[in-house]
Motif scaffolding. Structure first.
Motif, PDB file in Angstrom:
ATOM      1  N   GLY A 115       0.827  -1.200   0.000  1.00 31.51           N
ATOM      2  CA  GLY A 115       0.000   0.000   0.000  1.00 31.51           C
ATOM      3  C   GLY A 115       0.854   1.239   0.000  1.00 31.51           C
ATOM      4  O   GLY A 115       1.960   1.250   0.554  1.00 31.51           O
ATOM      5  N   THR A 118       0.743   7.174   3.195  1.00 25.26           N
ATOM      6  CA  THR A 118       0.030   8.450   3.222  1.00 25.26           C
ATOM      7  C   THR A 118       0.519   9.378   4.330  1.00 25.26           C
ATOM      8  O   THR A 118       0.116  10.533   4.387  1.00 25.26           O
ATOM      9  CB  THR A 118      -1.483   8.214   3.395  1.00 25.26           C
ATOM     10  OG1 THR A 118      -1.713   7.499   4.620  1.00 25.26           O
ATOM     11  CG2 THR A 118      -2.040   7.391   2.236  1.00 25.26           C
ATOM     12  N   ASP A 130       1.350   5.431   7.929  1.00 30.08           N
ATOM     13  CA  ASP A 130      -0.031   5.306   7.498  1.00 30.08           C
ATOM     14  C   ASP A 130      -0.028   4.760   6.079  1.00 30.08           C
ATOM     15  O   ASP A 130       0.691   5.285   5.206  1.00 30.08           O
ATOM     16  CB  ASP A 130      -0.742   6.651   7.525  1.00 30.08           C
ATOM     17  CG  ASP A 130      -0.803   7.262   8.922  1.00 30.08           C
ATOM     18  OD1 ASP A 130      -0.541   6.529   9.891  1.00 30.08           O
ATOM     19  OD2 ASP A 130      -1.114   8.461   9.030  1.00 30.08           O
ATOM     20  N   ASP A 132      -2.283   3.389   2.583  1.00 26.55           N
ATOM     21  CA  ASP A 132      -3.524   3.404   1.823  1.00 26.55           C
ATOM     22  C   ASP A 132      -3.923   1.950   1.566  1.00 26.55           C
ATOM     23  O   ASP A 132      -3.456   1.331   0.618  1.00 26.55           O
ATOM     24  CB  ASP A 132      -3.309   4.153   0.502  1.00 26.55           C
ATOM     25  CG  ASP A 132      -4.558   4.199  -0.359  1.00 26.55           C
ATOM     26  OD1 ASP A 132      -5.671   4.107   0.201  1.00 26.55           O
ATOM     27  OD2 ASP A 132      -4.426   4.307  -1.591  1.00 26.55           O
ATOM     28  N   GLU A 134      -7.331  -1.122   2.538  1.00 27.61           N
ATOM     29  CA  GLU A 134      -8.677  -1.320   3.070  1.00 27.61           C
ATOM     30  C   GLU A 134      -8.672  -2.105   4.374  1.00 27.61           C
ATOM     31  O   GLU A 134      -9.219  -1.681   5.375  1.00 27.61           O
ATOM     32  CB  GLU A 134      -9.558  -2.018   2.034  1.00 27.61           C
ATOM     33  CG  GLU A 134      -9.877  -1.144   0.828  1.00 27.61           C
ATOM     34  CD  GLU A 134     -10.874  -1.805  -0.093  1.00 27.61           C
ATOM     35  OE1 GLU A 134     -11.530  -2.774   0.325  1.00 27.61           O
ATOM     36  OE2 GLU A 134     -11.001  -1.346  -1.240  1.00 27.61           O
ATOM     37  N   GLN A 225      -9.899   3.922   3.847  1.00 31.15           N
ATOM     38  CA  GLN A 225      -8.774   3.194   3.237  1.00 31.15           C
ATOM     39  C   GLN A 225      -7.436   3.645   3.821  1.00 31.15           C
ATOM     40  O   GLN A 225      -6.454   3.762   3.096  1.00 31.15           O
ATOM     41  CB  GLN A 225      -8.777   3.392   1.720  1.00 31.15           C
ATOM     42  CG  GLN A 225      -9.806   2.542   0.996  1.00 31.15           C
ATOM     43  CD  GLN A 225      -9.622   2.613  -0.508  1.00 31.15           C
ATOM     44  OE1 GLN A 225     -10.024   3.576  -1.145  1.00 31.15           O
ATOM     45  NE2 GLN A 225      -9.027   1.599  -1.078  1.00 31.15           N
ATOM     46  N   ASN A 226      -7.404   3.872   5.105  1.00 28.61           N
ATOM     47  CA  ASN A 226      -6.148   4.300   5.718  1.00 28.61           C
ATOM     48  C   ASN A 226      -5.932   3.537   7.018  1.00 28.61           C
ATOM     49  O   ASN A 226      -6.797   3.556   7.901  1.00 28.61           O
ATOM     50  CB  ASN A 226      -6.178   5.807   5.996  1.00 28.61           C
ATOM     51  CG  ASN A 226      -4.796   6.423   6.019  1.00 28.61           C
ATOM     52  OD1 ASN A 226      -3.976   6.167   5.140  1.00 28.61           O
ATOM     53  ND2 ASN A 226      -4.517   7.223   7.022  1.00 28.61           N
TER      54      ASN A 226
END
Length: 237
Positions: A115, A118, A130, A132, A134, A225-226
């Protein structure tokens, strides 16, 4: 520009420097071992010692908004050293070294979690990234995976690529909203042998064996989503 000595050797703990400017409650030096807050890594603290032996505590190091140079913020109650004066700039090494261990550990975490990144933060007592994504990974399984990779005694070393090379390989950048530092048309990279490779301007250890055992202390849902993954050293368990 200030010469960033930590780019050459992240283990250098002090240097003699000249004060070149004042910025509010801080000073700019011609060279420094202090890392300024950026890329999620907290800026260094330590001391500036004047030629007469006076010690000035550096509370934190930040980047000047206009020039981008490191500004060594002097703790309240102390006068700034005169421009042109010589100082011995010495790190709070225990804190910096913890930042280095955590930073390298977060790169290893990137090699496991699928992922985009973020956000993130590196302090002396904990670190987080963090992602991204699900779903949330299993905390215990992720801890086991992390420690298995850290125990490989993988070498960690710097490299450099051109901005054009980075643009041709945009997947190298894991952060979704922040681009790596680009100095003079080049980008610094960090390789963890056999584990991870990505652009980075922070400070790192030389081998994953220096990090020790870690623990995923918490996984938090921060939006649809985070997912925020928090890491601590096992000594804090």
């Amino acid at each position: 520009m200030t010469e960033l000595l930590f780019r050459q050797d992240a283990y250098q703990q002090s240097c003699v420097a000249t004060v070149t400017d004042h910025v509010e409650n801080g000073v700019i030096l011609d060279q420094t071992v202090f890392y300024a807050t950026s890329g999620g890594q907290t800026g260094d603290s330590g001391t500036l010692t004047l030629e007469d032996g006076t010690e000035l505590p550096v509370a934190i190091t930040v980047k000047d908004r206009e020039s981008g140079k490191p500004v060594h913020i002097i703790a309240e109650g102390h006068d700034l050293p005169a421009i042109g004066s010589k100082v011995n700039a010495a790190l709070d090494w225990d804190t910096r070294y913890r930042h280095m261990r955590f930073h390298t550990c977060l790169h290893v975490l990137c090699s496991i979690v699928d992922g985009g990144v973020t956000g993130g933060n590196i302090a002396s007592h904990k670190a987080r990234l963090d992602f991204d994504m699900e779903g949330s990974p299993d905390k215990d399984e992720l801890t086991e995976q992390l420690n298995e990779r850290l125990a490989r005694n993988a070498k960690v070393y710097d490299g450099v690529i051109t901005v054009d090379e980075l643009k041709a390989n945009p997947e190298l950048v894991r952060t979704m909203s922040v681009q790596p530092p680009m100095d003079g048309g080049t980008v610094r990279t960090v390789t963890i042998e056999g584990i991870d490779y990505q652009p980075c301007g922070g400070t790192h250890v030389r081998n994953t064996s220096e990090i020790g055992r870690v623990r995923v202390s918490k996984i938090e849902k921060k939006g649809r989503q985070n997912r925020r993954i928090n890491i601590v050293f096992d000594e804090q368990a």
